[in-house]
Structures are given as structure tokens and as C-alpha cells.
Design a protein around this motif. Sequence first.
Motif, PDB file in Angstrom:
ATOM      1  N   GLN A  10       0.859  -1.178   0.000  1.00 21.01           N
ATOM      2  CA  GLN A  10       0.000   0.000   0.000  1.00 21.01           C
ATOM      3  C   GLN A  10       0.888   1.216   0.000  1.00 21.01           C
ATOM      4  N   ALA A  11       0.463   2.267  -0.696  1.00 15.62           N
ATOM      5  CA  ALA A  11       1.225   3.505  -0.691  1.00 15.62           C
ATOM      6  C   ALA A  11       0.252   4.665  -0.791  1.00 15.62           C
ATOM      7  N   PRO A  12       0.614   5.802  -0.238  1.00 14.89           N
ATOM      8  CA  PRO A  12      -0.290   6.956  -0.350  1.00 14.89           C
ATOM      9  C   PRO A  12      -0.354   7.446  -1.792  1.00 14.89           C
ATOM     10  N   PHE A  13      -1.500   7.950  -2.189  1.00 12.51           N
ATOM     11  CA  PHE A  13      -1.667   8.511  -3.527  1.00 12.51           C
ATOM     12  C   PHE A  13      -2.406   9.830  -3.356  1.00 12.51           C
ATOM     13  N   LEU A  15      -3.670  13.468  -4.591  1.00 13.29           N
ATOM     14  CA  LEU A  15      -4.044  14.078  -5.853  1.00 13.29           C
ATOM     15  C   LEU A  15      -4.583  15.464  -5.537  1.00 13.29           C
ATOM     16  N   SER A  16      -3.953  16.501  -6.039  1.00 13.36           N
ATOM     17  CA  SER A  16      -4.531  17.823  -5.815  1.00 13.36           C
ATOM     18  C   SER A  16      -4.148  18.764  -6.944  1.00 13.36           C
ATOM     19  N   TYR A  17      -5.058  19.643  -7.252  1.00 14.35           N
ATOM     20  CA  TYR A  17      -4.809  20.621  -8.310  1.00 14.35           C
ATOM     21  C   TYR A  17      -5.724  21.813  -8.070  1.00 14.35           C
ATOM     22  N   TYR A  19      -7.920  24.194  -9.550  1.00 16.37           N
ATOM     23  CA  TYR A  19      -8.647  24.546 -10.772  1.00 16.37           C
ATOM     24  C   TYR A  19      -9.052  26.014 -10.749  1.00 16.37           C
ATOM     25  N   LYS A  20      -9.364  26.536 -11.930  1.00 15.30           N
ATOM     26  CA  LYS A  20      -9.938  27.884 -12.036  1.00 15.30           C
ATOM     27  C   LYS A  20     -11.383  27.738 -12.469  1.00 15.30           C
ATOM     28  N   ARG A  21     -12.220  28.641 -12.026  1.00 14.38           N
ATOM     29  CA  ARG A  21     -13.606  28.628 -12.466  1.00 14.38           C
ATOM     30  C   ARG A  21     -13.941  29.962 -13.121  1.00 14.38           C
ATOM     31  N   SER A  22     -14.483  29.918 -14.313  1.00 11.39           N
ATOM     32  CA  SER A  22     -15.057  31.109 -14.929  1.00 11.39           C
ATOM     33  C   SER A  22     -16.554  31.027 -14.690  1.00 11.39           C
ATOM     34  N   SER A  23     -17.094  32.000 -13.945  1.00 15.12           N
ATOM     35  CA  SER A  23     -18.500  31.848 -13.561  1.00 15.12           C
ATOM     36  C   SER A  23     -19.450  32.408 -14.610  1.00 15.12           C
TER      37      SER A  23
END
Lengths: 149, 382
Positions: A10-13, A15-17, A19-23
Motif C-alpha cells: 500500500q502507498a499513499p496517492f 491528488l490535488s490541483y 482549478y480555475k472557475r469562470s463563472s
Amino acid sequence: MTKQETLKLQAPFELSYDYKRSSGPIMSKFFEALSKKKILGTKNASGKVFVPAAEFDPNTNEALTEFVEVESTGIIESWSWVANPKPHHLIQSAFAFVLIKFNGADTSMLHMVSECAESDLAKGVKVKPVWSSDPKEMILDIKYFVLEK
Amino acid sequence: MIPAAVIGVGQTNYKAKRRDVSIAGLVREAIDKALLASDVEWDAIDAVILGKAPDMFEGVMMPELYLADAIGAVGKPVIRVHTAGSVGGSTAIIAASHVCSGKFDTVLTVTFEKQSESNATWALSPRYPYSPHINAGAGGYFAPFIREYIRRHNPPENIGWKVAVKDRINALKNPLAHLQILGIDEKMVSDSPMLWEPLRYLESCPSSDGACAMVIANKNLSNSRNAAWIKGMAVRSEGTLSAGRDEVNPQGGIDCAKDIYNQAGITNPRNEIDCAEIYVPFSWYEPMWLENLGFTDIGEGWKLTNEGLTELEGDLPINMSGGVLSSNPIGASGMIRFGEAALQVMGLAEDHQVKNAKVAMGHAYGGAAQFFSMWIVSSTKD
């Protein structure tokens, strides 16, 4: 546990990013208005008012471009009581997620009601916003709602 | 099978950043144009078929939920399609299949990507445990396949540059195209930075925002309209890393092309197809796919490019719109190929129209060159 199971890796995974939002033109105006303590909705051709502002009418498919300001007070349509908030909740004392129908609107908006008891909540109970002192053109420019007494 | 045709195509303009609209607004812009071009109202639409590339690109999971209002899906069946970069093509085929089967008379199909809200290379290359992190993205993944094509067939090194120039010259005739590079020439391409050897910056597709929509209808609506009749359509798939798979000339692509030629009664694609929009996100994929699609023998694709035969005025024009190399809203890129093929046989491609185009091909591929979707459209039903 069998020997085979203990050998599984088992290993940590993570995930983060960010994002930009155009409303877009409609929601941008809604959020700008929130920062000025105003609630904007959009109105369809037959006069139905959507709050929060909607870009498109789900029933007639029309693009909604006419804005109307509604009152910042409204009534509770439905609720879910959070007796023991977890660290990720935005309010750390007991509160309710609520659907609020603003006076002048035909649809309801999801937000929170705080500073009340579970027994205070009912369909039709009147609420008013507690505005943030540091508006950022986001939904949390309303910190939460309280009962209008 | 019930005959079906494209009766209207709608495209947004393609740009690096459409910050002026939400995702819903972007998608709706293409839909409004498709409905206008088709001269149909919302009540004529029986179902909505939506496609886009991985949800991780914008971070909107299951965008068909959030988009239900904008795409007019309320009260109607909505189907979400996902086959990586080929999704624009497979979405069109899922939509057309529902008309050909008789399930629906008229469908609206739409695809999009809003790359300005995201970073596709990040989304394609997460730091997985147990694997080295190479952060390659699509270009890094395909570069070795291209290197192998060059090793097998020994073409001159400027073939990739020629494709890059040709598609950008075509883009100058398409006001919707993202890249509008005045004065583009081989020197400009060969002077651009090396990104994924042997691919240079100007041999690579841009990151675009955009959406493409089509209305596909059976003969009840199509008979009386200018229409692009679908004569053959197919999808094929392969494994990602299967041993023995030929990534340079994938069997899935060969089989998919044969299938649509059989359906359309085409025995000599080079002579019988007037023009094609094929999925070329990196320059060398033009000659590679020309071979894979059977337009020429293996090892000969680069010669068509080299002789200028794939230019707008050549005898086999490829990517008249400027192609993926000029506009790449990933989820929509396949549908743009399919829609541009339709526009050609409808005679609506304006400045990038191929004279007397009667039969055209739309092609898309995706994943690790493992998903294929293709169709043949014709100006006539029979």
C-alpha cells in the motif's frame, strides 16, 4: 489475516490541483451583488424568478438574462440538522443546512442556519442573512442565516 | 438501418481562455448555433448525447448533472459518453446510432473542453505510487511512437514541419480556429523549442476552450434539408499496454477504417473520399494515420504530405479546418473532425471548403492511441 494479505503493498496517492472557475456573465453578477449585500435572481419570460440566479431555465430552456433583486430575507423550505459538526464543517457549533426561499423568489437556495435550536426549525420559518465583514464575491459573503425574530 | 444525417453543426470559436463564459455558457453557445443551423426548435429534440474527455480536466465530476439545464436535457434522456480524446467522435456515433436504430428521430449531441480551467498534462500524469513520475502528458506519450515511425520508414525530418505549416495555413481560412499564425513556415516550426523529441512546440496542438454540437436526424427531417448523410460509422478499442500491440499502426484503427469503408461501399478510399478531417494533435500523426486508414501503403504516408497532396488544393485534402494542431478543446476535438467533414459535404465550409466535396471522412483517436472512432458522410442519401 492470511500471510498473502499481509504482503500486499500500500502507498499513499495524493491528488490535488487548483482549478480555475469562470463563472460567466450571470453567476458573476450574482456573486458581485452578494459582496454588496444584495440577492440577485434571474427572471424567465413568464415571470418565474430563480434564486440563486440561473443561467438557463430547466423547463423552457430559455437563456435567462433579466436580473431582479429580491429581499435578503426568506423562509426555510427544508433543513437538515447537524448536531455535532465535524472539523470540515464551516460552522463548529450545531447548525442546519437549509433550503431558503427568498421573498420574491420562486426557487430555493442551499445555505446554513446557525444560532438556533433544532426545535426552532420548521417549514416557513423566517430567516435573515449574517453578512461577512470581508466579502469575496463568493457564496460565503453570507456567513449563514439566523432566525428573523 | 434507418438512414441518418447531420442537419446542423454549431461550433464556438476556439481560444486559449474563454473566461467570458461558464462551462454551461460555452456548451450552450455551440448548441444554440447547431439548433440555428438545423432550423429546429428544442421540442424537436428527443435526446441529448454529451461527451467530454476526463472529468479531471476541469474537476467537474459528471458534468452532465450540472449541465442538464444548459443542454436542454430536462425531461429527456441524456447519455454521457467518454472515450478519452476520441470521445468527440464516439459521442457523434452514439448519437447517430440512436437515430439509425429508430430509438429517436432527432438527437442533439454536444462535446466540450474548457482547458483554461485546468491543466490537461497534470490530469494525464498524476504521481502514481510505484511508478516514476515523468509528467509527460500526451506529447511525451506519443513521441516514442513517432520516433519509431521515423525509424521504420526513414522519411525526411521536415515532414512534421510541413504538416505543422499546412494545418496552420488552413487555420488562417477558418475564423473559429484557435491558432492564427501569420507567416508560419518550416523555419518558424524548426526554430521552435523541442518539447518531446522529436516533436517541437509548433508541431504540437494548443490547449483550447471550445464546444461543438450537432443535430442528427432521420429522413423525416433530413430529406428536406441540406444534410450530411452518414454512410458508415464505427468505433474500435485496444488495450493500453498490451504486449505485441503495434502502437505506430494500431490494428484497431485499421479495423475501424475497413469497417466504415465496407458500410459505405468504398473500395478505394484514396479515390473515393474527397477530403478528411483526421485527428492529428502532433504533426507526424498525419502520415501515420494516412497509412493506418488505408489511404496509402505502409511507409508511404509521408510521401503524400511531402508532395503537398494533403493541402487544401491537393487531391486528398486533410484537416481543412486547421485540425487539432490549430484548435484542441480535447473533448470536442473529435466531434469537430466529424462536424467539419459534414460541413464539407454540405458545402458550408466557407473559405476552407474543398471544391465539390461529396464524400468526407471524420476520424478521432484517443487514450494511448487505443480508441478509434470514424465516420463517412456524403452529400447524398443513396
